[in-house]
Design a protein around this motif. Structure first.
Motif, short mmCIF file in Angstrom:
data_model
loop_
_atom_site.label_atom_id
_atom_site.label_comp_id
_atom_site.label_asym_id
_atom_site.label_seq_id
_atom_site.Cartn_x
_atom_site.Cartn_y
_atom_site.Cartn_z
N GLU A 76 55.03 73.68 53.68
CA GLU A 76 55.41 72.42 53.06
C GLU A 76 55.03 71.27 53.99
OE1 GLU A 76 59.34 70.14 51.18
OE2 GLU A 76 59.58 71.93 52.41
N LEU A 77 54.29 70.29 53.45
CA LEU A 77 53.82 69.17 54.26
C LEU A 77 54.12 67.82 53.59
CD1 LEU A 77 50.42 70.67 55.46
CD2 LEU A 77 52.42 70.17 56.89
N TYR B 92 47.22 62.84 52.01
CA TYR B 92 47.42 61.83 53.06
C TYR B 92 46.14 61.09 53.42
CZ TYR B 92 52.04 63.89 53.85
OH TYR B 92 53.31 64.33 53.69
N PHE B 93 45.01 61.82 53.46
CA PHE B 93 43.80 61.23 54.04
C PHE B 93 42.60 61.22 53.09
CE2 PHE B 93 46.10 63.41 57.58
CZ PHE B 93 46.65 62.25 58.13
N GLY B 94 42.70 61.85 51.91
CA GLY B 94 41.56 61.93 51.02
C GLY B 94 40.42 62.72 51.62
N LYS B 95 40.73 63.73 52.44
CA LYS B 95 39.72 64.53 53.13
C LYS B 95 39.84 66.00 52.74
CE LYS B 95 39.72 61.71 57.38
NZ LYS B 95 39.94 61.74 58.85
N GLN B 96 38.81 66.73 53.07
CA GLN B 96 38.85 68.18 53.00
C GLN B 96 39.49 68.70 54.30
OE1 GLN B 96 38.12 70.05 50.39
NE2 GLN B 96 37.53 68.21 49.21
N ASP C 54 37.55 68.56 57.54
CA ASP C 54 37.16 67.27 58.10
C ASP C 54 38.29 66.58 58.87
OD1 ASP C 54 34.67 67.59 56.88
OD2 ASP C 54 35.39 66.69 55.01
N LEU C 55 39.41 67.23 59.05
CA LEU C 55 40.55 66.60 59.73
C LEU C 55 40.24 66.39 61.21
CD1 LEU C 55 43.44 68.66 58.11
CD2 LEU C 55 42.80 66.30 57.57
N THR C 56 40.56 65.21 61.72
CA THR C 56 40.35 64.89 63.13
C THR C 56 41.51 65.37 63.96
OG1 THR C 56 41.44 62.74 62.94
CG2 THR C 56 39.08 62.83 62.39
N ILE C 57 41.38 65.21 65.29
CA ILE C 57 42.47 65.60 66.17
C ILE C 57 43.71 64.77 65.87
CG2 ILE C 57 41.66 64.05 68.00
CD1 ILE C 57 43.59 67.38 68.40
N GLY C 58 43.54 63.48 65.55
CA GLY C 58 44.68 62.64 65.20
C GLY C 58 45.34 63.09 63.91
N ASP C 59 44.52 63.41 62.88
CA ASP C 59 45.06 63.92 61.63
C ASP C 59 45.86 65.21 61.87
OD1 ASP C 59 43.68 61.85 60.38
OD2 ASP C 59 41.94 63.12 59.91
N GLY C 60 45.29 66.09 62.69
CA GLY C 60 45.96 67.36 62.98
C GLY C 60 47.29 67.17 63.68
N LEU C 61 47.34 66.26 64.66
CA LEU C 61 48.59 66.01 65.38
C LEU C 61 49.63 65.40 64.46
CD1 LEU C 61 47.21 64.74 68.81
CD2 LEU C 61 48.59 66.80 68.41
N PHE C 62 49.21 64.50 63.56
CA PHE C 62 50.18 63.94 62.61
C PHE C 62 50.77 65.04 61.73
CE2 PHE C 62 50.74 62.79 58.14
CZ PHE C 62 51.89 62.01 58.26
N LEU C 63 49.91 65.88 61.14
CA LEU C 63 50.40 66.94 60.26
C LEU C 63 51.29 67.92 61.02
CD1 LEU C 63 47.15 67.53 58.17
CD2 LEU C 63 49.28 66.48 57.38
N ALA C 64 50.95 68.21 62.27
CA ALA C 64 51.80 69.09 63.09
C ALA C 64 53.16 68.46 63.31
CB ALA C 64 51.11 69.38 64.42
N SER C 65 53.21 67.14 63.42
CA SER C 65 54.48 66.45 63.70
C SER C 65 55.44 66.49 62.52
CB SER C 65 54.21 65.00 64.10
OG SER C 65 53.85 64.21 62.98
N GLY D 153 45.20 54.44 48.75
CA GLY D 153 45.95 54.50 47.50
C GLY D 153 47.44 54.71 47.70
N LEU D 154 47.86 55.22 48.87
CA LEU D 154 49.28 55.44 49.15
C LEU D 154 49.94 54.26 49.86
CD1 LEU D 154 49.49 59.18 50.34
CD2 LEU D 154 50.26 58.22 48.18
#
Length: 715
Positions: free
Chosen positions: A544-545, A559-563, A566-577, A633-634
Motif C-alpha cells: 500500500e502506497l 504520484y509522478f506520472g512515470k513508469q 524511471d523512478l529517480t533516487i529522490g522518487d525512491g526515497l519518497f516512496l520508501a518514506s 494534476g495532483l
C-alpha cells in the motif's frame, strides 16, 4: 558391634521422676484453671476482637451468642459483619469451630472441625466504592509500618501455612451463599453445600439460582501440604456469563484441576511444587482471536521458587499441550531495577505432534497442514530495566528432516504464479487485484528501478536477501525502544513478515494472527517454498502506497506520472518514506508539488546510508530531494502551505484526474454503468478551506473522525 550399657544412678532417676511429676501437676493445675475460666476468657477474646475490628477496619461485628460446647469447640450464632457506611458483608446463622490443642500450645490455630449453617457473604461494588474497601485500607496501613526488607521465602512459608491451617480436617457447610453485585448491572450468586470427611472434599455449587450446577471435589491433606481440587459442571461446560458481559470475553472448560504436591525450603529458597491442567478450554476475546480458540488438553507441572528478592518458575517445570511438551523458565527479580527473564526449551520431538498441539481455531490458514520430521525450539529473553539497551533476545525453531506433506486451507506456494490479492481496510475488502501479467499495473522485479528497490530495502529490511524471515537484532532493538518509550513505537517486522501478513492473513490485529504470521514465515523461509526474488516482486506489487493505491505500478503513475523503471533516487526515497504511513503521503508535499523542508533530513540520513553501502553516489545536495515533484494534476488538491490539512479525509470524486488503470471485480455491472455508492478506483485528498481558521479546521476534523468511528462501529 555391641552398644555399651549406660548406668544411671537411682538418685538421678528419682530426681527426674520428681521433676516430671511436678511439671505434670502444674500443667494439670493450669489446665483446670483455664478450663474453669474458659468461658470468661472466650468472652474477653470476642470483645477484644470486636473492638479491634471496629478500630482497625471500621467493621461493625455482632455476635448473638458464643460459648464452648466441648473441650475445644466454640459455637457462635447470629454473626454479622457490616463495614461502616457500606452494605452488609456477611451474616452467618450458626458456626461451630474446633481447634487442635497441640498446635495451640505453640501459638498456632489449626482448625480440626468446622460446621456452618445458613450464611452469606455479599460483595457489592457501587460507584467507586465496595464493601471490602477495609482490606485495602489495612494493607496500606501495614505497608507504611513495615520499613524493613521483606524476606520473601519466609513470607511465602507463613502465608501458605496460614492458608493450610485454616482448612479443617472435617467440615460441614450447608446453605452458604456467596453473592457479587457489580453496580447493579451484573449479579452473581453461588449457593454452596460442602463437606470434608477425613480429607475427602465434596461440594455442590448452585450458580445464579439454577443457571448451572458446579462441583469442586478433591483430596485435602493440609498437614502434609497436599491439596487436589477438580472443578466441573453438570451436563455443560463450566463458564461464567459475567466474564462475557463485563470483559467482552468468553471462557469455559470441561474440567479444571489444580494440585499442591509439596512445599518447603530448598536451600535459601522456598519451593512450591504443584500442577494445573484443563480439558477443552474455550477462549474468545477479540484481542486474542476473532473466533473461538479451543485448548483440548493442557497441563503445567510447576516448581515455583520464592527467593530473597525474586519469584521464579523453575526450568524443571514442564508444560504439555496434548502430546507436545516444553520446559519454561520465568524469573522476576524485584528491587529498584527490575529484571525479567524468560527461557523456553522444547527438546526434539515429532513435528506433526507439535502442530496438532496448537489450539483449535488458532491458525486458520494452516488448518489441515500435514508434515513429517522433527523440530526443536529454544528462546532466551533477558531485560534489566536499568539498562534496557542491553536486552537479550534469541529464538530458534530448528527442523530435523522436516517436510510438508499436505497443505492446509491455504497453499503457501500460491504466490509463485498469478493470483488475486484482495486488500482490506477496517476489515472490509477494497477490490480484487490480479498479481500477474494480465494486470497492466503489474511490474516484474527487473522492471522496477534499482533506486526504489535499494531505498525500500534500506528503510525496511536491509538484510532481506540473507536472513531467514526474522532479524533478531531488529526485534531486540524494538523491545528496548518500546520499553523506554512505554508504548509500541517500533516494530521488528521484515519484508517477509509484511508480505505474509498482507497476502495470506486478515488484517485483524490479534495475537492469533501474529502467531500464524510467524509460523507461515518460518515455513516459507526454512523450506524455500518461494524464492527471495519472487517474494520481493510480489511485495512491490501489493504494498500500500497511498489511499487505495496498491503496488508500485499504480503508485509511480499516481504520484509522478512515470513508469516504475524511471523512478529517480529522490522518487525512491519518497516512496520508501511513506511505506509505514501511506495514507499521510500527500501531507509531505507543498502547494507547488515540492517536498516540505522537514523531509530533507530523512533524505540526507537515508541517502548517506545507501552511499556508504555503495547503492548510490554521495550527494551533498540531499539525494534528489529538490528534484522530487508531485504530478501536476495532483497539485491543485494540495492545501496552501500555510493551511493545516487533514490527511485522513478523502473524497471519492475522481473528476479531472488522469486515468490510473485498476481492476475491481467486486463491482456489479450496475455500479460500473451508473457509479452508485461503490468505492471509486482512485481517491484524492480534499483541499482545505483556507477561509476558515485553524481552530475551526481542527474542530471539523475531530467531528469528521467521530462520524467515521460511529459509522465503523455501526457496521
Amino acid at each position: 558391634m555391641r552398644i555399651p550399657k549406660i548406668k544411671i544412678s537411682k538418685k538421678y532417676l528419682k530426681i527426674g521422676a520428681w521433676i516430671l511429676g511436678v511439671f505434670l501437676i502444674v500443667c494439670l493445675a493450669l489446665g483446670a484453671i483455664a478450663y474453669g475460666k474458659r468461658e470468661a476468657l472466650l468472652k474477653k477474646m470476642v470483645a477484644k476482637a470486636i473492638v479491634k475490628a471496629d478500630r482497625d477496619y471500621d467493621l461493625e461485628v455482632k455476635i448473638g451468642s458464643a460459648g464452648f460446647t466441648g473441650m475445644s469447640t466454640v459455637k457462635m450464632t447470629n454473626i454479622s459483619v457490616v463495614p461502616k457506611d457500606r452494605d452488609t458483608l456477611s451474616n452467618i446463622g450458626e458456626l461451630s469451630i474446633s481447634v487442635r490443642l497441640f498446635p495451640l500450645i505453640f501459638g498456632n490455630v489449626k482448625l480440626s472441625e468446622v460446621k456452618l449453617n445458613d450464611g452469606f457473604v455479599n460483595v457489592v461494588l457501587k460507584d467507586s466504592t465496595t464493601n471490602i474497601d477495609f482490606i485495602l485500607k489495612r494493607k496500606k496501613k501495614d505497608s507504611t509500618e513495615n520499613t524493613g526488607k521483606a524476606n520473601l521465602p519466609e513470607i511465602a512459608n507463613n502465608l501458605l501455612n496460614q492458608v493450610l491451617y485454616k482448612i479443617p480436617d472435617d467440615m460441614d457447610v450447608k446453605n452458604m451463599v456467596f453473592r457479587f453485585n457489580d453496580h447493579d448491572t451484573a449479579k452473581l450468586s453461588f449457593a454452596t453445600v460442602a463437606t470434608i470427611d477425613d480429607g475427602d472434599l465434596k461440594s455442590t455449587i448452585n450458580v445464579n439460582d439454577g443457571e448451572s450446577t458446579w462441583h469442586v471435589d478433591g483430596l485435602v491433606k493440609p498437614g502434609r501440604k497436599q491439596l487436589s481440587f477438580t472443578a466441573y459442571a453438570d451436563g455443560k461446560k463450566l463458564e461464567l456469563p459475567y466474564i462475557n458481559n463485563k470483559l467482552h470475553a468468553k471462557l469455559s472448560f470441561d474440567t479444571l484441576k489444580t494440585e499442591l504436591k509439596n512445599a518447603g525450603y530448598s536451600g535459601d529458597d522456598y519451593k512450591i511444587s504443584g500442577s494445573w491442567s484443563v480439558k477443552n478450554m474455550l477462549v474468545n476475546q477479540p484481542r486474542i482471536a476473532s473466533n473461538d480458540i479451543i485448548v483440548q488438553s493442557a497441563k503445567l507441572d510447576a516448581d515455583v521458587l520464592v527467593g530473597p528478592n525474586y519469584v521464579a518458575l523453575d526450568s524443571s517445570s514442564t508444560a504439555y499441550l496434548k502430546n507436545a511438551e516444553i520446559h519454561p523458565y520465568i524469573k522476576y527479580t524485584m528491587g529498584k531495577n527490575k529484571i525479567y527473564e524468560l527461557k523456553l526449551n522444547a527438546a526434539e520431538q515429532d513435528a506433526q505432534a507439535v502442530l496438532d498441539a496448537f489450539p483449535q481455531g488458532l491458525f486458520e490458514s494452516l488448518d489441515g497442514l500435514k508434515v513429517e520430521g522433527k523440530v526443536k525450539y529454544n528462546l532466551n529473553f533477558h531485560l534489566n530495566t536499568a539498562i534496557p539497551d542491553s536486552v537479550r533476545f534469541s529464538s530458534s525453531l530448528t527442523p530435523v528432516n522436516f517436510k510438508i506433506l499436505q497443505w492446509g486451507k491455504t497453499n503457501l506456494q500460491k504466490i509463485n504464479g498469478p493470483f488475486v490479492y484482495t486488500p482490506y481496510e477496517y476489515g472490509k475488502p477494497m477490490r480484487n487485484i490480479t498479481i500477474g501479467p494480465s494486470n497492466p499495473n503489474f511490474t516484474p522485479l527487473n522492471a522496477i528501478s534499482k533506486n526504489l528497490i535499494n531505498a525500500v530495502l534500506t528503510a525496511e529490511d536491509p538484510s532481506f536477501f540473507t536472513h531467514n524471515g526474522f532479524v533478531e537484532e531488529s526485534i531486540r532493538k524494538s523491545i528496548a525502544v518500546n520499553f523506554k518509550e512505554k508504548k509500541f513505537k517500533r516494530g521488528g517486522s521484515t519484508i517477509s513478515m509484511q508480505l505474509v501478513k498482507n497476502v495470506y492473513l486478515s488484517r485483524q490485529k490479534t495475537l492469533a494472527r501474529k502467531a500464524e504470521e510467524i509460523l507461515i514465515v518460518w515455513l516459507i523461509e526454512h523450506n524455500h517454498l518461494i524464492s527471495k526474488q519472487r517474494m520481493l516482486e510480489v511485495y512491490f506489487n501489493v504494498i500500500e502506497l497511498g489511499q487505495n493505491i496498491y503496488g508500485i505500478g499504480e503508485a509511480s503513475r499516481y504520484y509522478f506520472g512515470k513508469q516504475p523503471a524511471d523512478l529517480t533516487i529522490g522518487d525512491g526515497l519518497f516512496l520508501a518514506s511513506i511505506v509505514p504511513m501511506p495514507k499521510a503521503s500527500m501531507y509531505k508535499f507543498m502547494a507547488d508539488g515540492s517536498l516540505k523542508p522537514f523531509m530533507f533530513n530523512y533524505f540526507r540520513f537515508m541517502g548517506n546510508i545507501m552511499a556508504r553501502r555503495g547503492l548510490t553516489p554521495p550527494d551533498t545536495s540531499g539525494y534528489g530531494f529538490y528534484n522530487v515533484r508531485l504530478r501536476e494534476g495532483l497539485r491543485r488538491y494540495l492545501a496552501p502551505d500555510t493551511a493545516v490539512i487533514d490527511t485522513t479525509v478523502f473524497d471519492d470524486d475522481e473528476e479531472g484526474m488522469p486515468p490510473v488503470i485498476m481492476q475491481d471485480k467486486n463491482k456489479t455491472l450496475f455500479d460500473r454503468l451508473f457509479g452508485g455508492t461503490a468505492r471509486k478506483d482512485t481517491v484524492i485528498a480534499k483541499p482545505a478551506d483556507t477561509t476558515k481558521s485553524k481552530k475551526q479546521l481542527r474542530q471539523e476534523r475531530r467531528e469528521q473522525r467521530r462520524r467515521e468511528r460511529e459509522q465503523e462501529n455501526g457496521n
